[in-house]
Design a protein around this motif. Structure first.
Motif, PDB file in Angstrom:
ATOM      1  N   SER A  71     -14.060   1.147  -0.571  1.00 17.30           N
ATOM      2  CA  SER A  71     -14.342   2.499  -1.078  1.00 17.30           C
ATOM      3  C   SER A  71     -14.523   3.512   0.038  1.00 17.30           C
ATOM      4  O   SER A  71     -14.588   4.715  -0.221  1.00 17.30           O
ATOM      5  CB  SER A  71     -15.598   2.476  -1.957  1.00 17.30           C
ATOM      6  N   SER A  72     -14.582   3.050   1.289  1.00 15.66           N
ATOM      7  CA  SER A  72     -14.694   3.989   2.416  1.00 15.66           C
ATOM      8  C   SER A  72     -13.444   4.840   2.578  1.00 15.66           C
ATOM      9  O   SER A  72     -13.431   5.768   3.387  1.00 15.66           O
ATOM     10  CB  SER A  72     -14.983   3.235   3.720  1.00 15.66           C
ATOM     11  N   CYS A  73     -12.379   4.558   1.808  1.00 15.43           N
ATOM     12  CA  CYS A  73     -11.222   5.461   1.828  1.00 15.43           C
ATOM     13  C   CYS A  73     -11.640   6.874   1.437  1.00 15.43           C
ATOM     14  O   CYS A  73     -11.065   7.853   1.918  1.00 15.43           O
ATOM     15  CB  CYS A  73     -10.119   4.953   0.901  1.00 15.43           C
ATOM     16  N   LEU A 208      -3.896 -11.036   4.876  1.00 15.97           N
ATOM     17  CA  LEU A 208      -2.539 -10.607   4.530  1.00 15.97           C
ATOM     18  C   LEU A 208      -2.521  -9.155   4.089  1.00 15.97           C
ATOM     19  O   LEU A 208      -1.622  -8.384   4.458  1.00 15.97           O
ATOM     20  CB  LEU A 208      -1.979 -11.502   3.422  1.00 15.97           C
ATOM     21  N   VAL A 209      -3.521  -8.740   3.307  1.00 18.19           N
ATOM     22  CA  VAL A 209      -3.609  -7.352   2.856  1.00 18.19           C
ATOM     23  C   VAL A 209      -3.783  -6.424   4.054  1.00 18.19           C
ATOM     24  O   VAL A 209      -3.142  -5.373   4.156  1.00 18.19           O
ATOM     25  CB  VAL A 209      -4.775  -7.188   1.856  1.00 18.19           C
ATOM     26  N   ARG A 210      -4.646  -6.828   4.982  1.00 20.64           N
ATOM     27  CA  ARG A 210      -4.877  -6.012   6.178  1.00 20.64           C
ATOM     28  C   ARG A 210      -3.591  -5.892   7.006  1.00 20.64           C
ATOM     29  O   ARG A 210      -3.244  -4.812   7.481  1.00 20.64           O
ATOM     30  CB  ARG A 210      -5.993  -6.634   7.019  1.00 20.64           C
ATOM     31  N   TRP A 211      -2.898  -7.006   7.167  1.00 23.38           N
ATOM     32  CA  TRP A 211      -1.665  -7.001   7.953  1.00 23.38           C
ATOM     33  C   TRP A 211      -0.619  -6.109   7.300  1.00 23.38           C
ATOM     34  O   TRP A 211       0.090  -5.364   7.988  1.00 23.38           O
ATOM     35  CB  TRP A 211      -1.151  -8.432   8.082  1.00 23.38           C
ATOM     36  N   PHE A 247     -12.170   0.962   8.449  1.00 25.27           N
ATOM     37  CA  PHE A 247     -11.659   0.898   7.074  1.00 25.27           C
ATOM     38  C   PHE A 247     -10.716  -0.290   6.899  1.00 25.27           C
ATOM     39  O   PHE A 247     -10.842  -1.081   5.954  1.00 25.27           O
ATOM     40  CB  PHE A 247     -10.937   2.204   6.741  1.00 25.27           C
ATOM     41  N   THR A 248      -9.774  -0.447   7.822  1.00 24.06           N
ATOM     42  CA  THR A 248      -8.784  -1.525   7.728  1.00 24.06           C
ATOM     43  C   THR A 248      -9.443  -2.896   7.796  1.00 24.06           C
ATOM     44  O   THR A 248      -9.014  -3.837   7.116  1.00 24.06           O
ATOM     45  CB  THR A 248      -7.748  -1.380   8.848  1.00 24.06           C
TER      46      THR A 248
END
Length: 403
Positions: A71-73, A208-211, A247-248
């Protein structure tokens, strides 16, 4: 910095490096204070506390978090936080996030967010704000959840809908379009490694999502060391890079079934482009949306290019008004980059101020939906780049009107 740094640049660079060494960072990553007002299965609804000395007014805002993103987006860092901006404007501000996804959640599909999470969050925010209708804001996949929820339940207390960086036509996404012919080849299950993998592990894991998110801006990733070295005197630049890294690092896993739906329906099938999305025995029609809709495209967004986002506009035939804006920045930058303060956020402020609404009778259960015939009878106006005196690239936005 200049190739041959000026004395003041050297002083600033030394000060920034010293601060980094002594305190571990330059960005103010303190989250805005908030209170949990509702929770359920992968659903946490928060109310951000009002700013001291600022009187709250206007209809509430609900920020819809994308699946797999923290949620930090919306609250990246102080000074580049949409939450901070809304709270200081006096807007009653709410957010729905989903917590950590685990293997036990592997059977949850998109229906869980469309049927339960987002509609419940809208109703809870409205009830907490005294029965006011809600301005719903969704970024990336959060925009898809918001759009599908609004289309499936047009009776929700929604004052307006704002969608940022949400692609509805994957043929316009350069990262995906070349792969689709290969993904659509008819292969036996034994030769479909991606399908077998996500089914076996219960979804898409956090690394995988981060990559994948980092791969979307691989050019920036490769040139990052040079960019940092040449901006050592720019405190704001360094703080922004630090905040994006934080965030990432907090990316969340995808539940198995939801990831499978996105892969098969969105990436392979491009189902959203047609405006009708089937879930089980029902079909959700985007033409059923009866709220006014504001759509944003990021000028340099590689995940959701302008053309992919713009594909939503002709599908909103039931909306009384649709507005489209091109703003500077990539996928995250358009939402919370340093330039968003004078572009995206101003456009949101103007949009929400145009749609004040009377309080609604709030109920905990869904009310009867209006018929599609009634929804489509509402006149619709489409505006492209509404404010050329202020809005970034409004001429380019207007040029899209005839496309």
């Amino acid at each position: 910095m200049d190739l041959i740094p000026k004395p003041d640049q050297v002083v600033s660079a030394v000060g920034n490096v010293a601060h980094l060494v002594m305190y571990g960072g330059l960005a103010d990553l303190r989250p805005m204070p908030r209170t949990l007002i509702d929770e359920g299965n992968l659903r946490e609804v928060y109310h951000y506390r009002p700013a001291a000395g600022v009187e709250q007014s206007g209809d509430p805002v609900l920020l819809v978090t994308p699946l797999a993103a923290p949620s930090s987006c919306y609250d990246l860092r102080r000074g580049c936080s949409l939450v901070e901006h809304l709270v200081e404007q006096g807007r009653p501000t709410y957010l729905v996030e989903y917590g950590q996804v685990s293997f036990k959640d592997r059977a949850l599909g998109m229906e869980h967010w469309i049927d339960e999470v987002v509609p419940t969050a809208i109703r809870e925010a409205s009830a907490h704000a005294g029965g006011r209708p809600v301005h719903v804001v969704g970024w990336s996949l959060g925009g898809i959840f918001a759009v599908l929820s609004a289309a499936d339940q047009p009776d929700l207390p929604i004052a307006s809908l704002s969608v940022l960086g949400t692609p509805f036509d994957v043929t316009e996404v350069p990262m995906v379009a070349p792969l689709r012919p290969l993904l659509n080849l008819e292969l036996p299950d034994s030769l479909r490694p991606l399908t077998r993998l996500y089914q076996a592990i219960g979804g898409a894991p956090q690394p995988l999502v981060r990559w994948a998110f980092q791969l979307s801006s691989v050019q920036k990733l490769v040139t990052k060391p040079l960019a940092l070295a040449t901006h050592l005197d720019d405190r704001e630049f360094l703080a922004q890079v630090e905040a994006v890294d934080a965030f990432t690092a907090k990316m969340i896993a995808y539940p198995g079934r939801a990831f499978g739906q996105l892969y098969h329906r969105f990436v392979r099938g491009n189902d959203f482009r047609g405006g009708s999305i089937r879930f089980g025995q029902r079909t959700i029609e985007l033409s059923s949306i009866t709220a006014p809709v504001l759509v944003f495209g990021g000028a340099t967004d590689g995940i959701a290019p302008v053309a992919a986002v713009r594909a939503l506009l002709p599908l909103l035939t039931g909306s009384p008004e649709v507005q489209f804006e091109i703003v500077p920045g990539g996928h995250l930058g358009m939402l919370t980059g340093r330039g968003a303060r004078a572009t995206t956020w101003e456009a949101l402020d103007e949009w929400m101020s145009r749609w004040p609404a009377a309080p609604v009778k709030q109920t905990r259960t869904a009310r009867k939906r209006p018929s599609k015939k009634t929804a489509k009878a509402t006149p619709k106006r489409t505006q492209i780049g509404s404010n050329p005196q202020r809005r970034y690239d409004s001429k380019a936005s207007r040029g899209l009107a005839g496309g």
